[in-house]
Scaffold this active site. Sequence first.
Site, PDB file in Angstrom:
ATOM      1  N   LYS A  52      39.851  27.059  30.228  1.00 22.27           N
ATOM      2  CA  LYS A  52      40.399  27.946  31.266  1.00 22.27           C
ATOM      3  C   LYS A  52      41.301  27.159  32.217  1.00 22.27           C
ATOM      4  O   LYS A  52      42.373  27.599  32.586  1.00 22.27           O
ATOM      5  CB  LYS A  52      39.249  28.612  32.042  1.00 22.27           C
ATOM      6  CG  LYS A  52      38.514  29.659  31.200  1.00 22.27           C
ATOM      7  CD  LYS A  52      37.230  30.151  31.842  1.00 22.27           C
ATOM      8  CE  LYS A  52      36.462  31.018  30.837  1.00 22.27           C
ATOM      9  NZ  LYS A  52      35.145  31.444  31.302  1.00 22.27           N
ATOM     10  N   GLN A  96      31.230  30.247  36.277  1.00 20.67           N
ATOM     11  CA  GLN A  96      30.973  30.146  34.837  1.00 20.67           C
ATOM     12  C   GLN A  96      29.503  30.435  34.539  1.00 20.67           C
ATOM     13  O   GLN A  96      28.612  29.817  35.116  1.00 20.67           O
ATOM     14  CB  GLN A  96      31.367  28.749  34.326  1.00 20.67           C
ATOM     15  CG  GLN A  96      31.188  28.559  32.832  1.00 20.67           C
ATOM     16  CD  GLN A  96      32.126  29.438  31.997  1.00 20.67           C
ATOM     17  OE1 GLN A  96      33.283  29.648  32.341  1.00 20.67           O
ATOM     18  NE2 GLN A  96      31.616  29.972  30.882  1.00 20.67           N
ATOM     19  N   ASP A 119      36.796  37.787  36.968  1.00 18.35           N
ATOM     20  CA  ASP A 119      35.987  38.130  35.788  1.00 18.35           C
ATOM     21  C   ASP A 119      35.597  39.609  35.799  1.00 18.35           C
ATOM     22  O   ASP A 119      35.059  40.114  34.819  1.00 18.35           O
ATOM     23  CB  ASP A 119      34.701  37.284  35.766  1.00 18.35           C
ATOM     24  CG  ASP A 119      34.783  36.143  34.763  1.00 18.35           C
ATOM     25  OD1 ASP A 119      35.689  36.175  33.907  1.00 18.35           O
ATOM     26  OD2 ASP A 119      33.939  35.227  34.829  1.00 18.35           O
TER      27      ASP A 119
END
Length: 280
Positions: A52, A96, A119
């Site tokens: 990422k 994460q 997200d």
Amino acid sequence: MTRIIDGKSVARGLRKRIAEEVTSQYRPEEAPGLATVLVGDDPASATYVASKRRAVAEVGMRDLHRHLEADASQEEIGEVLDGLAEDPSVDGILLQLPLPPGLDIAALVDRIPASKDVDGLTTTSAGLLARGLRGLRPCTPSGVISLLEEEGVPLEGAGVVVVGRSELVGKPMAQLLLQRNATVTIAHSRTRDLEAVTSAADILVVAAGAPGLIGREHVKRGAVVMDVGIHRADTGLVGDVRADEVLGVAERLTPVPGGVGPMTIAVLLENALRAAQWSR
Ligand code: NAD
């Protein structure tokens, strides 16, 4: 003949468009900033975060990574998230997952303000999606929609079956499809006759996390099959669909790897850009 959907190529195109928007709209020091937060040293999570961060740098965005020790407490992680939430130079925050055991993941995710929730996983983002209001959407299901649109697959009125009802993929997938006027059915681990349900679908989206769950008998001739599953097998990466069986039955199929997977990071970058555009 089944057309294999080239997710890699669509994702490359999207990343190129994002890079062009970033360089044309922002000076480098003011480019959208994405903060990835990694807790501990789980090798899979570390690899995901590294890719990422690479992708962020490649499109000219600012990489604002934070790494916390594996024994960081709920409160310590919460304070880092609060700091990023208040920092005007941070446009997007990504915590994460999974986190080390013992932490309340949902409570930590909800420390991220919806305006920075790249997200799309906070309760507020889920609510905005359910109400059809502007907000950042979960990356993987958004990537599936982009692939379907890129392929010109009509969604309005189509019979779509989503296998899986997770907060991450299945549920938001169904909401995004519903917004595009598809007729959506959600199947899950308690569904009685999976084959009867899936074999009625014009479009079948499989996010069950069960390798090879879907075979020839589950797919209507001419259906479009989107395989979200990813599993490491002796032969390499495999999906939830037995691709060899579905080839020749489905009209279109996403391969694993190279189908839905590459779209996820591309949509993450798109979300970071939207977050910056909406908040400044
Ligand atoms: P999850 O385990 O949270 O949810 C799986 C869902 O599938 C559950 O709702 C369950 O009810 C349903 N299910 C499980 N077994 C079933 C069965 N036998 N029949 C019918 N339904 C069944 O998983 P998730 O986070 O939604 O992820 C699903 C898959 O997608 C995983 O393989 C994951 O690795 C993959 N994934 C890929 C990406 C990507 O970038 N391509 C991103 C996220 C998840």
